[in-house]
Design a protein around this motif. Structure first.
Motif, PDB file in Angstrom:
ATOM      1  N   LEU A  97       0.828  -1.214   0.000  1.00 51.50           N
ATOM      2  CA  LEU A  97       0.000   0.000   0.000  1.00 51.50           C
ATOM      3  C   LEU A  97       0.864   1.267   0.000  1.00 51.50           C
ATOM      4  N   LEU A  98       2.106   1.126  -0.454  1.00 54.09           N
ATOM      5  CA  LEU A  98       3.004   2.278  -0.432  1.00 54.09           C
ATOM      6  C   LEU A  98       2.436   3.418  -1.282  1.00 54.09           C
ATOM      7  N   PHE A  99       2.227   4.545  -0.643  1.00 56.28           N
ATOM      8  CA  PHE A  99       1.707   5.761  -1.271  1.00 56.28           C
ATOM      9  C   PHE A  99       0.339   5.549  -1.936  1.00 56.28           C
ATOM     10  N   ALA A 100      -0.420   4.544  -1.483  1.00 56.89           N
ATOM     11  CA  ALA A 100      -1.785   4.367  -1.990  1.00 56.89           C
ATOM     12  C   ALA A 100      -2.649   5.549  -1.567  1.00 56.89           C
ATOM     13  N   ASN A 101      -2.506   5.938  -0.279  1.00 54.79           N
ATOM     14  CA  ASN A 101      -3.197   7.124   0.239  1.00 54.79           C
ATOM     15  C   ASN A 101      -4.678   7.143  -0.107  1.00 54.79           C
ATOM     16  N   ASN A 102      -5.345   6.039   0.199  1.00 54.15           N
ATOM     17  CA  ASN A 102      -6.775   5.928  -0.082  1.00 54.15           C
ATOM     18  C   ASN A 102      -7.499   5.340   1.125  1.00 54.15           C
ATOM     19  N   GLY A 103      -8.763   5.076   0.936  1.00 50.41           N
ATOM     20  CA  GLY A 103      -9.556   4.532   2.028  1.00 50.41           C
ATOM     21  C   GLY A 103      -9.035   3.197   2.517  1.00 50.41           C
ATOM     22  N   ALA A 104      -8.527   2.369   1.600  1.00 46.80           N
ATOM     23  CA  ALA A 104      -8.014   1.063   1.991  1.00 46.80           C
ATOM     24  C   ALA A 104      -6.787   1.193   2.894  1.00 46.80           C
ATOM     25  N   SER A 105      -5.934   2.158   2.615  1.00 43.34           N
ATOM     26  CA  SER A 105      -4.739   2.331   3.440  1.00 43.34           C
ATOM     27  C   SER A 105      -5.116   2.823   4.835  1.00 43.34           C
ATOM     28  N   LEU A 106      -6.062   3.744   4.913  1.00 46.19           N
ATOM     29  CA  LEU A 106      -6.484   4.243   6.218  1.00 46.19           C
ATOM     30  C   LEU A 106      -7.187   3.148   7.014  1.00 46.19           C
ATOM     31  N   GLU A 107      -7.959   2.311   6.319  1.00 40.61           N
ATOM     32  CA  GLU A 107      -8.639   1.201   6.984  1.00 40.61           C
ATOM     33  C   GLU A 107      -7.624   0.194   7.526  1.00 40.61           C
ATOM     34  N   ALA A 108      -6.591  -0.109   6.732  1.00 39.70           N
ATOM     35  CA  ALA A 108      -5.547  -1.028   7.188  1.00 39.70           C
ATOM     36  C   ALA A 108      -4.817  -0.456   8.391  1.00 39.70           C
ATOM     37  N   LEU A 109      -4.598   0.842   8.390  1.00 36.60           N
ATOM     38  CA  LEU A 109      -3.928   1.497   9.509  1.00 36.60           C
ATOM     39  C   LEU A 109      -4.774   1.405  10.770  1.00 36.60           C
ATOM     40  N   ASP A 110      -6.063   1.681  10.637  1.00 35.16           N
ATOM     41  CA  ASP A 110      -6.948   1.687  11.800  1.00 35.16           C
ATOM     42  C   ASP A 110      -7.118   0.301  12.415  1.00 35.16           C
ATOM     43  N   LYS A 111      -6.943  -0.732  11.614  1.00 31.32           N
ATOM     44  CA  LYS A 111      -7.040  -2.095  12.143  1.00 31.32           C
ATOM     45  C   LYS A 111      -5.903  -2.410  13.105  1.00 31.32           C
ATOM     46  N   GLU A 112      -4.792  -1.703  12.938  1.00 29.23           N
ATOM     47  CA  GLU A 112      -3.605  -2.008  13.737  1.00 29.23           C
ATOM     48  C   GLU A 112      -3.326  -1.005  14.848  1.00 29.23           C
ATOM     49  N   THR A 113      -3.990   0.137  14.825  1.00 20.24           N
ATOM     50  CA  THR A 113      -3.654   1.169  15.808  1.00 20.24           C
ATOM     51  C   THR A 113      -3.912   0.725  17.241  1.00 20.24           C
ATOM     52  N   GLY A 114      -4.872  -0.175  17.437  1.00 24.21           N
ATOM     53  CA  GLY A 114      -5.150  -0.648  18.796  1.00 24.21           C
ATOM     54  C   GLY A 114      -4.024  -1.485  19.371  1.00 24.21           C
ATOM     55  N   ASN A 115      -3.189  -2.052  18.493  1.00 22.82           N
ATOM     56  CA  ASN A 115      -2.110  -2.926  18.937  1.00 22.82           C
ATOM     57  C   ASN A 115      -0.727  -2.267  18.863  1.00 22.82           C
ATOM     58  N   ASN A 116      -0.671  -1.068  18.297  1.00 27.24           N
ATOM     59  CA  ASN A 116       0.620  -0.436  18.055  1.00 27.24           C
ATOM     60  C   ASN A 116       0.557   1.041  18.430  1.00 27.24           C
ATOM     61  N   GLY A 117       1.237   1.374  19.516  1.00 23.52           N
ATOM     62  CA  GLY A 117       1.210   2.753  19.995  1.00 23.52           C
ATOM     63  C   GLY A 117       1.842   3.737  19.035  1.00 23.52           C
ATOM     64  N   TRP A 118       2.877   3.299  18.279  1.00 25.57           N
ATOM     65  CA  TRP A 118       3.514   4.181  17.305  1.00 25.57           C
ATOM     66  C   TRP A 118       2.550   4.533  16.185  1.00 25.57           C
ATOM     67  N   LEU A 119       1.765   3.555  15.749  1.00 27.68           N
ATOM     68  CA  LEU A 119       0.786   3.845  14.703  1.00 27.68           C
ATOM     69  C   LEU A 119      -0.282   4.803  15.216  1.00 27.68           C
ATOM     70  N   ARG A 120      -0.715   4.604  16.457  1.00 29.37           N
ATOM     71  CA  ARG A 120      -1.708   5.524  17.036  1.00 29.37           C
ATOM     72  C   ARG A 120      -1.153   6.942  17.079  1.00 29.37           C
ATOM     73  N   MET A 121       0.118   7.052  17.430  1.00 34.06           N
ATOM     74  CA  MET A 121       0.749   8.368  17.545  1.00 34.06           C
ATOM     75  C   MET A 121       0.781   9.090  16.196  1.00 34.06           C
ATOM     76  N   HIS A 122       0.987   8.338  15.117  1.00 30.97           N
ATOM     77  CA  HIS A 122       1.166   8.944  13.796  1.00 30.97           C
ATOM     78  C   HIS A 122      -0.111   8.968  12.966  1.00 30.97           C
ATOM     79  N   ARG A 123      -1.204   8.432  13.485  1.00 35.66           N
ATOM     80  CA  ARG A 123      -2.430   8.277  12.696  1.00 35.66           C
ATOM     81  C   ARG A 123      -2.995   9.610  12.230  1.00 35.66           C
ATOM     82  N   ASP A 124      -3.116  10.571  13.140  1.00 39.64           N
ATOM     83  CA  ASP A 124      -3.710  11.859  12.777  1.00 39.64           C
ATOM     84  C   ASP A 124      -2.864  12.593  11.745  1.00 39.64           C
ATOM     85  N   ASN A 125      -1.544  12.535  11.908  1.00 43.18           N
ATOM     86  CA  ASN A 125      -0.669  13.176  10.942  1.00 43.18           C
ATOM     87  C   ASN A 125      -0.852  12.543   9.572  1.00 43.18           C
TER      88      ASN A 125
END
Length: 461
Positions: A393-421
């Motif tokens: 999903l490199l540079f996909a920058n679409n709904g699928a990439s954001l959905e994949a990110l949100d699936k993992e934010t609960g398990n990864n504090g670094w992803l949660r930290m960078h999600r809004d950015n």
């Protein structure tokens, strides 16, 4: 041990051969890219280096770019060369790695030495991939930079040192140096001189370190030490802001370096003249910046002779009547000095009240804002190469990439930290706007960094 003796020891050590090959000074129109891990990603040393060039060479069109990503190894850097490094069109590429490559907790396990050997061989193998790509890069100067050390000596409460980790890191630096020699690349080492500074100050204070409380990430003072060592290797340790002498008796210019002195006037007890320096003094930040930071950039002056070697704006006035004098610059009182002091020379770069220092300070603050915006881009890059790349999903920058990110934010504090950015930076229009902000700041810096003719007046008290 006195400060002067310590500084002499450090300077002598640096000069005696810690650096095997010189690093050339940056030139007009260069795009300098620093490739590294979290110490580059979230660090300020490259920003401090650029600030030096912004103030010392005000007419030089230079850009310094951050290509660090936290957690990266040499292999990770190899994986993102095209999309994150070469895409920046570097004219000079500084390459540093080793902290993550050399591993962590296993050093204190049952076979720490075996683990270190394994990580060394793995790092060398990964570096050869990186080296192969760099060999094919044309039109770009390559600088191998041995990274800052892991401090395994400092006494730090709650942080058990990893035995032998920095030894492995120094072995990594050694093959970086060998590669530089074989490929006719430039090289410098930060590990050895920074370790030397730690050792000297730890002799009196076992808790001292310039590598941060985690033994890994230098604070602002450590990053200024890194910037100093880099600039020194570029041969800039004798490059003055300005240095001049005026004779009060015959109202003449005895000498002037990197400046112009004109319109000398005087009568009993007063002397005035116009002063145009071709550079600005280097402004030192006194605020500890960053999360949980305890030390400022200016704190590094306790460990390195930066002011003595790289920040000299010397006014010398001979032939004065004996007594004390006030110095005014553009009608602003700067301070009081004796005729003896003025005859020896006074370093105006150490005086924060001068108009030229205040001019430089505004550049420092603008550069800090530029750094903060660039951090948004590096956090965006961390998500792309640390998470999306392996998921296709490199540079996909679409709904699928954001959905994949949100699936993992609960398990990864670094992803949660960078999600809004990421949710903002995924939009091209937002990235373009942020880039335009940085471009505007840099343009403003090169507009306001032009030296101004000042009027200096001495008045006898």
């Amino acid at each position: 041990m006195s400060k002067k003796i310590i500084l002499f020891f450090i300077c002598s050590t640096i000069a005696s051969g810690l650096f095997s090959q010189p690093v050339s000074q940056f030139g007009e129109g260069e795009r300098v890219v620093f490739l590294g891990n979290s110490i580059t990603d979230g660090g300020r040393y490259h920003s401090f280096i650029w600030l030096y060039y912004m103030t010392r060479f005000p007419n030089m069109n230079l850009h310094i770019l951050n290509a660090g990503i936290g957690g990266d190894t040499a292999f990770d850097m190899y994986e993102r060369l095209d999309d994150d490094v070469f895409s920046k069109n570097p004219t000079t590429l500084i390459v540093t790695f080793g902290m993550n490559d050399s591993g962590y907790q296993e050093y204190n396990g049952d076979d720490g030495a075996g683990f270190g050997e394994e990580k060394y061989r793995e790092t060398h193998k990964n570096f050869k991939l990186l080296e192969g790509r760099l060999k094919k890069l044309s039109g770009t100067k390559i600088v191998m930079m041995g990274g800052s050390p892991y401090d395994g000596v400092a006494k730090i409460d709650g942080n058990t040192a990893l035995r032998g980790k920095n030894d492995v890191m120094q072995r990594i630096v050694a093959f970086q140096k060998k590669s530089a020699e074989e490929n006719n690349w430039q090289f410098l080492d930060l590990n050895a001189p920074m370790t030397t500074i730690n050792q000297k100050f730890q002799a009196n204070d076992p808790g001292f370190t310039i590598c941060g409380l985690d033994r890994i990430h230098p604070e602002n003072d450590g990053h200024m030490v890194m910037a100093y060592l880099f600039l020194k290797e570029q041969g800039l340790d004798s490059n003055v802001v300005a240095d001049f002498e005026v004779n009060a008796c015959d109202k003449s210019v005895v000498r002037s370096a990197n400046c112009e002195i004109s319109n000398i006037r005087g009568n009993k007890g007063t002397l005035s003249f116009d002063y145009l320096a071709y550079s600005l003094p280097y402004p030192l930040d006194t605020i500890p910046r960053g999360w949980n930071a305890r030390k400022s950039q200016a704190d590094a002056m306790k460990y390195i002779p930066f002011m003595e070697e790289m920040n000299q704006e010397v006014i010398k006035v001979s032939g004065l009547q004996k007594g004390a004098y006030k110095i005014f610059i553009d009608n602003e009182e700067i301070g009081k000095w004796s005729s003896t002091d003025l005859n020896k020379g006074v370093n105006l770069a150490a005086e924060t009240k001068t108009p030229q220092y205040q001019q430089a300070l505004s550049i420092m603050h603008l550069n800090e804002v530029r750094w903060e915006i660039e951090r948004n881009f590096r956090d965006y890059a961390w998500i792309q190469f640390g998470f999306f790349q392996e998921r296709g999903l490199l540079f996909a920058n679409n709904g699928a990439s954001l959905e994949a990110l949100d699936k993992e934010t609960g398990n990864n504090g670094w992803l949660r930290m960078h999600r809004d950015n990421y949710a903002r930076m995924m939009h091209q229009s937002f990235r373009e706007t942020r880039q335009a902000e940085m471009d505007m700041i840099v343009s403003k810096i090169y507009e306001i960094n032009q030296p101004v003719k000042r009027k200096i007046t001495l008045v006898k008290i």
